[in-house]
Write a protein that holds these residues in place. Structure first.
Motif, PDB file in Angstrom:
ATOM      1  N   LEU A 221     -32.952  -8.334 -21.012  1.00  0.00           N
ATOM      2  CA  LEU A 221     -34.009  -7.492 -20.938  1.00  0.00           C
ATOM      3  C   LEU A 221     -34.010  -6.131 -21.634  1.00  0.00           C
ATOM      4  O   LEU A 221     -35.011  -5.748 -22.086  1.00  0.00           O
ATOM      5  CB  LEU A 221     -33.875  -6.943 -19.377  1.00  0.00           C
ATOM      6  CG  LEU A 221     -34.852  -6.033 -18.995  1.00  0.00           C
ATOM      7  CD1 LEU A 221     -36.462  -6.518 -18.553  1.00  0.00           C
ATOM      8  CD2 LEU A 221     -34.677  -5.416 -17.344  1.00  0.00           C
ATOM      9  N   ALA A 222     -32.688  -5.860 -21.986  1.00  0.00           N
ATOM     10  CA  ALA A 222     -32.577  -4.612 -22.991  1.00  0.00           C
ATOM     11  C   ALA A 222     -33.132  -4.977 -24.434  1.00  0.00           C
ATOM     12  O   ALA A 222     -33.981  -4.232 -24.934  1.00  0.00           O
ATOM     13  CB  ALA A 222     -30.957  -4.254 -23.049  1.00  0.00           C
ATOM     14  N   VAL A 223     -32.942  -6.284 -24.704  1.00  0.00           N
ATOM     15  CA  VAL A 223     -33.560  -6.798 -26.045  1.00  0.00           C
ATOM     16  C   VAL A 223     -35.093  -6.782 -26.026  1.00  0.00           C
ATOM     17  O   VAL A 223     -35.789  -6.233 -26.762  1.00  0.00           O
ATOM     18  CB  VAL A 223     -32.986  -8.177 -26.479  1.00  0.00           C
ATOM     19  CG1 VAL A 223     -33.684  -8.636 -27.430  1.00  0.00           C
ATOM     20  CG2 VAL A 223     -31.400  -7.831 -26.693  1.00  0.00           C
ATOM     21  N   VAL A 224     -35.597  -7.234 -24.969  1.00  0.00           N
ATOM     22  CA  VAL A 224     -36.798  -7.365 -24.844  1.00  0.00           C
ATOM     23  C   VAL A 224     -37.552  -6.041 -25.013  1.00  0.00           C
ATOM     24  O   VAL A 224     -38.496  -5.638 -25.705  1.00  0.00           O
ATOM     25  CB  VAL A 224     -37.424  -7.939 -23.343  1.00  0.00           C
ATOM     26  CG1 VAL A 224     -38.952  -7.751 -23.289  1.00  0.00           C
ATOM     27  CG2 VAL A 224     -37.093  -9.455 -23.508  1.00  0.00           C
TER      28      VAL A 224
ATOM     29  N   LEU B 229     -40.471  -2.320 -28.884  1.00  0.00           N
ATOM     30  CA  LEU B 229     -40.754  -0.869 -30.106  1.00  0.00           C
ATOM     31  C   LEU B 229     -40.493  -1.055 -31.439  1.00  0.00           C
ATOM     32  O   LEU B 229     -40.763  -0.367 -32.449  1.00  0.00           O
ATOM     33  CB  LEU B 229     -39.754   0.174 -29.415  1.00  0.00           C
ATOM     34  CG  LEU B 229     -39.733   0.373 -27.988  1.00  0.00           C
ATOM     35  CD1 LEU B 229     -38.777   1.579 -27.444  1.00  0.00           C
ATOM     36  CD2 LEU B 229     -41.371   1.208 -27.699  1.00  0.00           C
ATOM     37  N   MET B 230     -39.632  -2.303 -31.689  1.00  0.00           N
ATOM     38  CA  MET B 230     -39.334  -2.579 -33.008  1.00  0.00           C
ATOM     39  C   MET B 230     -39.688  -4.043 -33.548  1.00  0.00           C
ATOM     40  O   MET B 230     -38.896  -4.780 -34.155  1.00  0.00           O
ATOM     41  CB  MET B 230     -37.599  -2.529 -33.099  1.00  0.00           C
ATOM     42  CG  MET B 230     -37.159  -1.208 -32.527  1.00  0.00           C
ATOM     43  SD  MET B 230     -35.292  -0.905 -32.548  1.00  0.00           S
ATOM     44  CE  MET B 230     -34.977  -1.363 -34.369  1.00  0.00           C
TER      45      MET B 230
ATOM     46  N   ALA C  96     -39.408 -11.908 -26.241  1.00  0.00           N
ATOM     47  CA  ALA C  96     -39.927 -10.746 -26.961  1.00  0.00           C
ATOM     48  C   ALA C  96     -40.879 -11.264 -28.175  1.00  0.00           C
ATOM     49  O   ALA C  96     -41.947 -10.502 -28.256  1.00  0.00           O
ATOM     50  CB  ALA C  96     -38.742  -9.618 -27.560  1.00  0.00           C
ATOM     51  N   GLY C  97     -40.208 -12.116 -29.028  1.00  0.00           N
ATOM     52  CA  GLY C  97     -40.996 -12.648 -30.258  1.00  0.00           C
ATOM     53  C   GLY C  97     -42.386 -13.277 -29.625  1.00  0.00           C
ATOM     54  O   GLY C  97     -43.405 -13.188 -30.342  1.00  0.00           O
ATOM     55  N   ALA C  98     -42.267 -14.247 -28.747  1.00  0.00           N
ATOM     56  CA  ALA C  98     -43.376 -14.944 -28.083  1.00  0.00           C
ATOM     57  C   ALA C  98     -44.565 -14.035 -27.439  1.00  0.00           C
ATOM     58  O   ALA C  98     -45.472 -14.143 -27.871  1.00  0.00           O
ATOM     59  CB  ALA C  98     -42.990 -15.944 -27.102  1.00  0.00           C
ATOM     60  N   GLU C  99     -44.065 -13.176 -26.875  1.00  0.00           N
ATOM     61  CA  GLU C  99     -44.993 -12.121 -26.264  1.00  0.00           C
ATOM     62  C   GLU C  99     -45.917 -11.120 -27.367  1.00  0.00           C
ATOM     63  O   GLU C  99     -46.899 -10.864 -27.280  1.00  0.00           O
ATOM     64  CB  GLU C  99     -44.409 -10.840 -25.408  1.00  0.00           C
ATOM     65  CG  GLU C  99     -43.973 -11.595 -24.183  1.00  0.00           C
ATOM     66  CD  GLU C  99     -45.186 -11.749 -23.291  1.00  0.00           C
ATOM     67  OE1 GLU C  99     -45.865 -10.913 -22.972  1.00  0.00           O
ATOM     68  OE2 GLU C  99     -45.481 -12.923 -22.638  1.00  0.00           O
ATOM     69  N   ASN C 100     -44.983 -10.960 -28.840  1.00  0.00           N
ATOM     70  CA  ASN C 100     -45.835 -10.302 -29.458  1.00  0.00           C
ATOM     71  C   ASN C 100     -46.405 -11.003 -30.529  1.00  0.00           C
ATOM     72  O   ASN C 100     -46.796 -10.667 -31.635  1.00  0.00           O
ATOM     73  CB  ASN C 100     -44.429  -9.540 -30.259  1.00  0.00           C
ATOM     74  CG  ASN C 100     -44.085  -8.207 -29.537  1.00  0.00           C
ATOM     75  OD1 ASN C 100     -44.964  -7.154 -29.565  1.00  0.00           O
ATOM     76  ND2 ASN C 100     -42.924  -8.377 -29.221  1.00  0.00           N
TER      77      ASN C 100
END
Length: 258
Positions: free
Chosen positions: A194-197, A202-203, A132-136
């Motif tokens: 997946l839930a964390v992603v 959103l956060m 998620a961090g990499a995607e953002n």
């Protein structure tokens, strides 16, 4: 698609380890089990430091000395969360006959499954939050570094899968049943990831806290379960050697691929 593949890689590691029941005729030797527990501990500690805590602080480096605050708070929250789950969930660790948590009428198999779920949840969270961090576009995180975490957790899951499936086989279960139970023990990881992603997208402002939270949760598993089991009885030096190898391997993966 890259995120989905990254989330599934650790599950493949668990399945590979669980498949040991088809090739090993006897129960896993204590020496091998201690070596593998130490190895898993080393991988988790290195992943927590290089892939989670350090990036959490790098994302906040503009705040100077206060950049450590999200990492410290998130780490403690992660430790506290796993402590709470551990206390409130009835579960049974492999190799023991005394359940932990509140009293329950759950079957032995169900409590073993809950113990594995508690253990694997932080690993899935760690993979998910790094992707998620990499995607953002978070500082210090790239898809390559996220892939390094995923591969590192998968390597660590190979011995974990074996440690779960081999005792199942020794207890009289068929090879296929032992393999399936061992494989399913890793199913919580891609689901948790997946839930964390989805949550992290959103956060984004609290992403540093989430990185550190995953690190704290993984450290709890290492300190509470893996290291005590690895150092119990004889041959504890093997777990120490395994820890060193796992730690260095994960560190190299993160630096080379990151």
């Amino acid at each position: 698609m890259s995120i989905i593949i990254g989330l599934l890689i650790p599950l493949l590691g668990t399945m590979l380890g669980s498949a040991f029941v088809f090739f090993m005729k006897k129960d896993m030797s204590p020496r091998l089990q201690k070596s593998l527990l130490g190895f898993a501990s080393g991988v988790m500690v290195a992943a927590s430091v290089w892939s989670l805590l350090i990036p959490a602080m790098e994302m906040e480096e503009s705040k100077g000395a206060w950049s450590v605050l999200p990492a410290a708070v998130g780490f403690l929250l992660g430790m506290g969360f796993l402590l709470m789950i551990d206390e409130l969930t009835p579960h049974l660790h492999i190799g023991t006959d005394k359940p932990e948590g509140p009293r329950s009428k759950l079957s032995r198999t169900a409590m073993l499954a809950l113990a594995v779920t508690i253990h694997n949840l932080p690993e899935g969270m760690a993979v998910g939050v790094v992707f998620a961090g990499a995607e953002n576009g978070a500082a210090g995180l790239s898809l390559a570094s996220a892939l390094a975490v995923s591969i590192g957790i998968a390597i660590q899951n190979v011995p974990e899968g074996a440690i779960i499936s081999m005792p199942m086989r020794a207890a009289g279960n068929s090879k296929w049943k032992s393999f399936v139970i061992g494989s399913l023990s890793g199913a919580v990881e891609p689901l948790g990831g997946l839930a964390v992603v989805l949550l992290a997208s959103l956060m984004t402002p609290v992403l540093p806290y989430m990185l550190a939270f995953a690190a704290g949760a993984m450290f709890y598993v290492v300190v509470e379960e893996l290291i005590p089991e690895a150092n119990e009885g004889e041959h504890s030096n093997l777990s120490t050697i395994g820890f060193a190898i796992g730690f260095v391997l994960m560190m190299v993966l993160d630096v080379v691929l990151g």
